[in-house]
Design an enzyme around this catalytic site. Structure first.
Site, short mmCIF file in Angstrom:
data_model
loop_
_atom_site.label_atom_id
_atom_site.label_comp_id
_atom_site.label_asym_id
_atom_site.label_seq_id
_atom_site.Cartn_x
_atom_site.Cartn_y
_atom_site.Cartn_z
CE LYS A 1 -4.71 -6.01 11.94
NZ LYS A 1 -3.84 -6.64 13.19
CG ASP B 1 -1.68 1.13 1.48
OD1 ASP B 1 -1.60 2.19 0.52
OD2 ASP B 1 -2.69 1.08 2.29
CG HIS C 1 -6.56 3.76 4.69
ND1 HIS C 1 -5.26 3.61 4.65
CD2 HIS C 1 -6.64 4.73 5.76
CE1 HIS C 1 -4.39 4.14 5.54
NE2 HIS C 1 -5.51 4.91 6.24
N GLY D 1 18.21 -5.70 -0.87
CA GLY D 1 18.33 -7.06 -1.63
C GLY D 1 17.05 -7.92 -1.43
CE1 TYR E 1 -2.94 -1.45 12.43
CE2 TYR E 1 -3.33 0.93 11.97
CZ TYR E 1 -3.64 -0.41 11.65
OH TYR E 1 -4.48 -0.80 10.76
C1 F6R Z 1 -6.98 -0.54 8.36
C2 F6R Z 1 -6.83 0.90 7.78
C3 F6R Z 1 -8.14 1.96 8.17
C4 F6R Z 1 -7.21 3.14 8.76
C5 F6R Z 1 -8.24 4.28 9.25
C6 F6R Z 1 -7.58 5.26 10.02
O1 F6R Z 1 -6.38 -1.28 7.82
O2 F6R Z 1 -5.87 1.27 6.96
O3 F6R Z 1 -8.95 1.43 8.57
O4 F6R Z 1 -6.70 2.50 10.21
O5 F6R Z 1 -8.93 4.72 8.02
O6 F6R Z 1 -6.62 5.76 9.43
P1 F6R Z 1 -5.64 7.10 9.68
O7 F6R Z 1 -5.17 6.78 11.11
O8 F6R Z 1 -4.58 7.11 8.62
O9 F6R Z 1 -6.81 8.27 9.60
MG MG Z 2 -3.74 1.80 3.64
MG MG Z 3 -4.93 -2.25 2.39
#
Ligand code: F6R
Ligand code: MG
Ligand code: MG
Length: 373
Positions: free
Chosen positions: A233, A13, A20, A105, A230
């Site tokens: 995922k 990603d 997201h 690498g 964190y």
């Molecule tokens: C789960 C994911 C999303 C973000 C959520 C908060 O894997 O990527 O659920 O955790 O949208 O994102 P931020 O903290 O970047 O605002």
């Molecule tokens: Mg993402």
């Molecule tokens: Mg993803």
């Protein structure tokens, strides 16, 4: 002897569109340009670029074997180039999975996920590439067990003499960094003790006990353990071989008709159903989910990727989607309560440390009810 071919599926990603939920077409186009150039140079035999949710998936074939530095460099450079496009468009979380500036690498442990398999192409070689978004590598444990060890899912375990001896499972302990191998069916109870806990134990690969050939391989990187905090995922991938001694396509896909619960979803902190979808439907919006899985089928032809067949576009998976959405409705009503929210020990990289730090001085010891018996 036939030449070996390697299938490498490497994903990352490097910027979401919007939030997201998806990958912007400009990133996929950039990745395709670089894959085409690598085919022209002879580094790759073939490549297919796609996405699951906000993850770019590079499906590549080549003759260099797994963990090849040139192939990993190519994937890394492609993600770096896509990051530049993502930054220009100010996409969300540009470069988020590239955890280091200095590539050295091997892409494993640097953020992107990789599933790679070297095989000797059979007369006909059907493979399925699975790609998930908003979940973790252990999400493959349940379907892999169903495909390769459960005769109620895979009729071939009972009927096909080439499958009757069963399969061998390589399981990784992601916390203690150890591996152990089990033979199914004899050792399924021991196997299930471990893989029933998918936050820690992951099936890395599966082998035929009849031919010793590899049947499946998954990505088992855990981002939070790499980064120590964190960072999203892991959104794992896996490659499964099918037919003629391996589970039939219908047996490979069948586990996903029952959306099992996986960890991930909103903020990587919730349990939710893994919903099987087509590439076009792989845009998690409902509470950033529910977690999605896409399955693309290819026939390998001298390393060429003939396909894809977007399996979960089939109406046969409509009912699974409906079930997943009903499960999502139910779980969402629990809000911040477990078991919708992950147990506290799974949240050690997110909220828990901050809250505990702030509350530390306010905690008072409880009076013991009895001091001695
Ligand atoms: C789960 C994911 C999303 C973000 C959520 C908060 O894997 O990527 O659920 O955790 O949208 O994102 P931020 O903290 O970047 O605002
Ligand atoms: Mg993402
Ligand atoms: Mg993803």
């Amino acid at each position: 002897m036939a030449q070996k071919i390697t299938v490498s599926v490497i994903k990352a990603d490097v910027g979401g569109f919007v939030g997201h939920s998806d990958v912007h077409p400009a990133l996929l186009n950039r990745a395709r340009e670089l894959m085409s150039a690598a085919i022209e140079q002879g580094l790759l035999v073939d490549a297919y670029v796609t996405h699951a949710g906000d993850d770019i998936n590079l499906i590549m074939t080549h003759r260099r074997g797994p963990d090849n530095p040139d192939i990993h460099q190519l994937a890394w450079d492609t993600f770096v180039a896509c990051t530049a496009v993502a930054k220009d468009l100010k996409l969300y979380g540009a470069g988020q999975d590239l955890l280091t500036d200095a590539f050295s690498g091997n892409i494993r442990g640097m953020g992107p996920g990789a599933a790679e398999m070297e095989l000797t192409e059979r007369d006909s070689e059907p493979i399925v590439v699975f790609m998930a978004d908003k979940t973790e590598p252990g999400a493959w444990n349940w379907p892999l067990y169903k495909m390769f060890a459960d005769p109620f899912n895979t009729a071939g375990l009972v009927i096909d003499p080439k499958m009757h001896k069963g399969f061998r499972f390589e399981v990784h302990d992601l916390i203690d960094k150890k591996r152990v191998v089990f033979d199914a069916p004899e050792e399924i109870y021991d196997l299930l003790v471990l893989i029933g806990s998918p936050g820690r134990f992951c099936i890395k690969s599966v082998y035929s006990r009849t031919t010793d050939e590899i049947g499946a391989v998954s990505s088992t990187e855990r981002l939070s353990m790499i980064a120590g905090r964190y960072v999203g995922k892991d959104d794992p991938v896996m490659i499964v071989r099918s037919q003629s001694g391996f589970p039939a396509i219908g047996e490979v896909l069948e586990p996903f008709a029952m959306p099992h619960l996986v960890a991930g979803w909103m903020r990587g902190s919730h349990n939710g159903p893994l919903m099987p979808v087509s590439v076009a439907q792989a845009t998690p919006t409902r509470f950033d989910g529910p977690p999605r899985v896409v399955a693309l089928g290819f026939q390998l032809a001298g390393g060429r990727l003939v396909g894809p067949q977007d399996f979960f576009a089939d109406i046969a998976f409509d009912e699974a989607r409906r079930t997943a959405l009903q499960m999502a409705n139910y779980l969402r009503r629990l809000g911040p309560f477990e078991p919708h929210r992950l147990p506290l020990d799974e949240m050690e990289y997110t909220t828990l440390p901050h809250v505990m730090e702030r509350l530390e001085s306010r905690f008072e010891p409880l009076q013991p009810i009895r001091t001695e018996l």
